[in-house]
Motif scaffolding. Structure first.
Motif, PDB file in Angstrom:
ATOM      1  N   ILE A   1       0.843  -1.201   0.000  1.00 34.68           N
ATOM      2  CA  ILE A   1       0.000   0.000   0.000  1.00 34.68           C
ATOM      3  C   ILE A   1       0.876   1.249   0.000  1.00 34.68           C
ATOM      4  N   GLY A   2       1.926   1.201   0.843  1.00 30.40           N
ATOM      5  CA  GLY A   2       2.801   2.353   0.960  1.00 30.40           C
ATOM      6  C   GLY A   2       3.425   2.720  -0.382  1.00 30.40           C
ATOM      7  N   TYR A   3       3.972   1.726  -1.078  1.00 26.41           N
ATOM      8  CA  TYR A   3       4.636   2.037  -2.341  1.00 26.41           C
ATOM      9  C   TYR A   3       3.642   2.458  -3.413  1.00 26.41           C
ATOM     10  N   VAL A   4       2.455   1.866  -3.402  1.00 26.45           N
ATOM     11  CA  VAL A   4       1.432   2.274  -4.374  1.00 26.45           C
ATOM     12  C   VAL A   4       1.066   3.737  -4.151  1.00 26.45           C
ATOM     13  N   LEU A   5       0.867   4.112  -2.868  1.00 23.67           N
ATOM     14  CA  LEU A   5       0.526   5.503  -2.562  1.00 23.67           C
ATOM     15  C   LEU A   5       1.655   6.436  -2.993  1.00 23.67           C
ATOM     16  N   ILE A   6       2.890   6.015  -2.687  1.00 25.74           N
ATOM     17  CA  ILE A   6       4.030   6.854  -3.077  1.00 25.74           C
ATOM     18  C   ILE A   6       4.053   7.024  -4.594  1.00 25.74           C
ATOM     19  N   TYR A   7       3.826   5.916  -5.290  1.00 25.48           N
ATOM     20  CA  TYR A   7       3.902   5.978  -6.751  1.00 25.48           C
ATOM     21  C   TYR A   7       2.883   6.971  -7.304  1.00 25.48           C
ATOM     22  N   PHE A   8       1.640   6.876  -6.817  1.00 21.42           N
ATOM     23  CA  PHE A   8       0.616   7.753  -7.386  1.00 21.42           C
ATOM     24  C   PHE A   8       0.688   9.172  -6.840  1.00 21.42           C
TER      25      PHE A   8
ATOM     26  N   LEU B   1       0.880  10.591   3.873  1.00 18.35           N
ATOM     27  CA  LEU B   1       0.912   9.235   3.295  1.00 18.35           C
ATOM     28  C   LEU B   1       1.075   8.146   4.352  1.00 18.35           C
ATOM     29  N   PRO B   2       2.041   8.256   5.282  1.00 16.65           N
ATOM     30  CA  PRO B   2       2.102   7.200   6.312  1.00 16.65           C
ATOM     31  C   PRO B   2       0.825   7.110   7.139  1.00 16.65           C
ATOM     32  N   VAL B   3       0.208   8.250   7.446  1.00 21.15           N
ATOM     33  CA  VAL B   3      -1.047   8.197   8.211  1.00 21.15           C
ATOM     34  C   VAL B   3      -2.110   7.440   7.420  1.00 21.15           C
ATOM     35  N   THR B   4      -2.150   7.686   6.107  1.00 21.50           N
ATOM     36  CA  THR B   4      -3.133   6.976   5.285  1.00 21.50           C
ATOM     37  C   THR B   4      -2.896   5.469   5.331  1.00 21.50           C
ATOM     38  N   VAL B   5      -1.631   5.079   5.187  1.00 21.82           N
ATOM     39  CA  VAL B   5      -1.329   3.643   5.209  1.00 21.82           C
ATOM     40  C   VAL B   5      -1.744   3.036   6.547  1.00 21.82           C
ATOM     41  N   LEU B   6      -1.350   3.705   7.644  1.00 21.68           N
ATOM     42  CA  LEU B   6      -1.668   3.162   8.967  1.00 21.68           C
ATOM     43  C   LEU B   6      -3.185   3.070   9.164  1.00 21.68           C
ATOM     44  N   THR B   7      -3.906   4.095   8.718  1.00 20.96           N
ATOM     45  CA  THR B   7      -5.356   4.085   8.846  1.00 20.96           C
ATOM     46  C   THR B   7      -5.934   2.872   8.138  1.00 20.96           C
ATOM     47  N   MET B   8      -5.454   2.641   6.919  1.00 23.99           N
ATOM     48  CA  MET B   8      -6.001   1.508   6.163  1.00 23.99           C
ATOM     49  C   MET B   8      -5.711   0.190   6.844  1.00 23.99           C
TER      50      MET B   8
END
Lengths: 544, 324
Positions: free
Chosen positions: B156-163, B192-199
């Protein structure tokens, strides 16, 4: 004659059931029931469990429990068919035009909220009153229904008041929005008789004072006769007959109604105590933990082939006595003698013979049987355990026992879930009999059953007593049952024995205060009984 | 609320729980200490490395008190830790407490904002899925949250970073924060890290909220509320939720603890200077005092948060708060 404001026409109610291992199917719960009700009148709905009385009551609010739905017919309330209003329409009438008093107020109040907040909630939601007005009305009603400290009563949480008070608080909750109709769904069934009479009086007064109409649902004809103008008898989802309360009680037209009216007419000739009691409990004191003493110096005897009824309300210690006798709760004082020998206090120290000769039957037959065992396994277990029977011999004996409880060999392979409530209790009786006991402790064995079914069980027990010469220690809160089957009676109150002796002596005056209260609180199947008792009590208290 | 000389039962229960928490923390500290004893070699060997001569080792052990009995060393360590002295790092010779101080602050900052987003969102989604149970909103919420918990967090983290960082350029891919940044910059760095952790933590809390409330929905008082003509949402929010607080708080707290002690992967992906990364770095260097200090702090966080959950369930229980 006034126009009816509630008019239920050709009601048909269905439910979807999901039997295990079979496809879901629809069953009919109520078929073609019509009824009308005028303002200010009380109609009693009476029937056994499964008769559809609660379902019909709730249909006046457009409500179906679980998968229950109104499949046909019309429900007219105040000149409109409520079935056409949809969910929004239902929400508008629930809690405003029609309110509901549930069977168990203890479960029907939200444990996390104070009483007042819950009691005025519907009135606020529907804009019937503002908070101040609604609270004032509630306090007034608390006072009229005899609740303690009406000003501050509403600030308590549900767990802080007693069951009888909660039931009255629930009646107040139903009255605060000034509805046209209240549905009382078995409002006193869960209460002790001495509490029931106060709640009944409170409900009756509330109905009279406010002029609200009511549907009063119960399985107890004697209770409904005290509060209703008319009574409708239901059976298996259909109407049996409807008439004035007076006519239903004194002049029933249908066989079924006649059976309901004459229920509990079992007579049993009292036997005198013998010289050699089968069980002697001497000066039993017992407690749970170290703090709560639940039995104080109780001494009773049971005679061979006779019945000792132990009667009392919840918390009287009657079930604890059974636990002491069976060895589940060793007493800290006192001694139990059984068939001439001293019984070890704790179950683990008793011999197999002691265990065999003292059997027990429970209130909830449902939970007393393993749901994954067949009737043959359940009844066969003591045969194998005590007598080493197996195979064909055991099966023959099980069939014989089934015959004794008036059930056929076709039940051998059934599971408990496939039996009716009465049949389940019969199987439990057969299981106890299988051990050939000298004494059976019956703990409220008919309390969970409908009156006619309970009657059948009592008759069976009496017949078996004659045939097998077995003694019963019969624990119950129901005095009618006691009158029907006992040879001697022990009345218990708060862990003490308040009255004890042969039935004819215990039930004859002069009474002690508690026995008098208990006996006079049992509803009698005649119109005007409630008023008589209340008037009598008022006179007595004025006299003191 | 003192009732004469007798303590209110809630006060008594709370005191018991706190005492139990302290006891548990002591037990954890013993475990951590014992754990480092079991490892082969000792601190002196670790410091001197391959070049250690027996004499140098013996001297250093004497100097560091490593010849004392284990229980004495434990008491010394515990005494120092209670006074804020977590020892000195072996790898860089700096004071551990100061280093951890800023790291822990960063971790708590990230955890706090993740919790601020995730907890209310989880409860709201839980309420919604009860309101629309077995209908499409419930199924959609259930499927999406399951999907997000099933995907590994680094993915998820890398996908978010990519987009969002590479393609769209809305946020930075590196979430490093400094003391000199103002709050707004810090927040935008950790989106972005907050989004990943939330998910990652959302599904667990949401499903528990749903299950706990559905359990309460069977109760008779829910029928009472429905028969007052209240709307479904009012029934769920006002009558069901207050009775489902205890199980919900428990699972929320478990997830909060995870946010503090278990976010190594996310910290590494986003190069975030938190506790997790600090721990992993020093495990690699066999820096035993740092590992001990981190272990102690993680244990304290876990026990402390669970203590809070216990206290909340005690305090929200009307039977305990208002005895007969």
């Amino acid at each position: 004659m006034a126009e009816p404001f509630l008019d239920i026409r050709n009601l048909r109610i269905e439910a979807t059931v999901y039997p295990p291992g079979e496809p879901a199917r629809d069953i009919v719960i109520v078929e073609d029931v019509s009824l009308t009700l005028e303002k200010g009148k009380v109609l009693g709905l009476i029937g056994e469990s499964g008769a559809g009385k609660s379902t019909i009551g709730l249909s006046a609010m457009g409500y179906g429990r679980g998968g229950v739905r109104i499949a046909g017919g019309e429900v007219w309330l105040n000149g409109r068919d409520i079935m056409k209003g949809g969910n929004r329409g239902f929400r508008r009438l629930r809690g405003k035009e029609v309110t509901y008093v549930a069977q168990s107020a203890a479960a029907a109040f939200n444990p996390a909220k104070r009483l007042m907040e819950q009691i005025i909630e519907a009135a606020l939601k529907h804009g019937v009153a503002n908070a101040r007005q609604a609270e004032a009305r509630a306090v007034d009603l608390f006072d009229r229904l005899g609740l303690p400290e009406p000003e501050s009563f509403g600030r308590r949480f549900p767990h802080q008041v007693s069951g009888g008070q909660l039931q009255r608080a629930m009646t107040v909750m139903a009255l605060v929005p000034e509805p046209d109709l209240i549905i009382f769904d078995e409002p006193t069934t869960a209460l002790d008789v001495t509490t029931q009479i106060d709640v009944l009086a409170a409900i009756k007064r509330a109905i009279r004072d406010t002029g609200v109409a009511a549907l009063y649902i119960t399985h107890d004809l004697a209770v409904v006769a005290q509060v209703s103008d008319e009574i409708m008898v239901l059976r298996a989802g259909s109407k049996v007959e409807r008439n004035t309360a007076e006519n239903i009680i004194n002049n029933p037209q249908e066989d079924y109604t006649r059976a309901l009216v004459s229920v509990r007419s079992i007579t049993h000739e009292e036997k005198r105590p013998t010289e050699t009691p089968i069980l002697v409990a001497r000066s039993i004191s017992a407690s749970y933990g170290k703090l709560v003493q639940v039995l104080k110096d109780v001494s009773v005897e049971v005679h061979p082939g006779q019945t000792l009824a132990v009667v009392g309300e919840s918390g009287s210690g009657k079930s604890t006595l059974a636990r002491v006798l069976t060895g589940l709760l060793p007493p800290f004082e006192g001694e139990v003698t059984f068939a001439g020998r001293s019984l070890a206090p704790a179950l683990a120290q008793r011999s197999k013979e002691d265990l065999r000769e003292l059997q027990m039957i429970y209130q909830m037959a449902d939970t007393a049987m393993n749901p994954r065992q067949t009737v043959e396994t359940i009844i066969g277990r003591p045969l194998g355990f005590y007598f080493g029977l197996s195979g064909r011999k055991r099966r023959e004996r099980v069939v014989q026992l089934l015959d004794e409880i008036e059930m056929g060999p076709e039940f051998l392979d059934r599971y408990p879930a496939e039996l009716s409530g009465g049949q389940k209790q019969r199987v439990c009786i057969a299981r106890a009999l299988a051990a050939k006991p000298k004494l059976i402790i019956c703990d409220e064995v008919t309390s969970a059953l409908d009156p006619l079914v309970a009657d059948g069980i009592l008759k069976l027990l009496l017949r078996l007593q004659k045939a097998e010469d077995v003694a019963y220690l019969f624990i119950t809160h129901d005095l009618a049952t006691v009158k029907a089957i006992a040879d001697s009676i022990a009345v218990m109150y708060r862990g003490e024995l308040v009255r004890y002796g042969p039935k004819s002596e215990v039930l004859a005056p002069p009474f002690d205060d508690y026995t008098d209260l208990l006996l006079s609180s049992v509803p009698e199947m005649r119109i005007g009984w409630l008023e008589e008792v209340l008037a009598h009590r008022k006179m007595e208290s004025a006299g003191h | 609320m003192l009732d004469g000389l007798r303590l209110h039962p809630v006060v008594k229960l709370v005191a018991q729980r706190i005492a139990l928490g302290i006891l548990l923390l002591l037990a954890a500290s013993v475990m951590i200490f014992l754990g480092t004893l079991v490892l082969p070699g000792d601190v002196a060997q670790a410091i001197l490395g391959q070049s250690a001569t027996p004499v140098a080792l013996a001297n250093l052990r004497e100097q560091m008190g490593l010849n004392d009995p284990a229980w004495q060393r434990y008491l010394h360590w515990l005494y120092a830790a209670l006074h804020g002295d977590l020892g000195t790092s072996l790898s860089n010779g700096r004071d551990i407490a100061t280093q951890i101080g800023s790291r822990l602050g960063n971790t708590l900052f990230l955890a706090f904002w993740a919790a601020v987003v995730a907890v209310p969102l989880a409860i709201l989604l839980g309420l919604l899925s009860v309101r629309y149970r077995n209908r499409w909103p419930d199924k959609l919420i259930s499927t999406l949250s399951l999907a997000s918990i099933s995907l590994p967090e680094f993915f998820i983290g890398y996908v978010l970073i990519y987009f969002f960082a590479v393609r769209l350029g809305w946020f930075t891919s590196v979430a490093t924060i400094y003391d000199s940044m103002d709050l707004w910059d810090k927040l935008s760095a950790i989106v972005l890290p907050v989004t990943v952790l939330t998910m990652v933590i959302l599904a667990h809390m949401m499903r528990m909220t749903r299950a706990a409330i559905l359990n309460v929905m069977q109760a008779a008082y829910i029928e009472t509320a429905e028969l007052k003509g209240l709307t479904q949402f009012t029934v769920i929010f006002r009558h069901a939720l207050p009775n489902a607080i205890a199980p919900i708080v428990n699972v929320v707290v478990l997830n909060l603890a995870y946010l503090v002690v278990g976010v190594v992967v996310v910290e590494v992906i986003f190069v975030y200077p938190g506790m997790g990364q600090y721990l992993v770095d020093h495990v690699a260097k066999r820096d035993v005092p740092v590992v001990q200090a981190c272990g102690l702090i993680f244990a304290a966080v876990y026990i402390g948060l669970n203590l809070i959950a216990d206290l909340v369930s005690i305090v929200t229980n009307p039977r305990l708060r208002h005895p007969k």
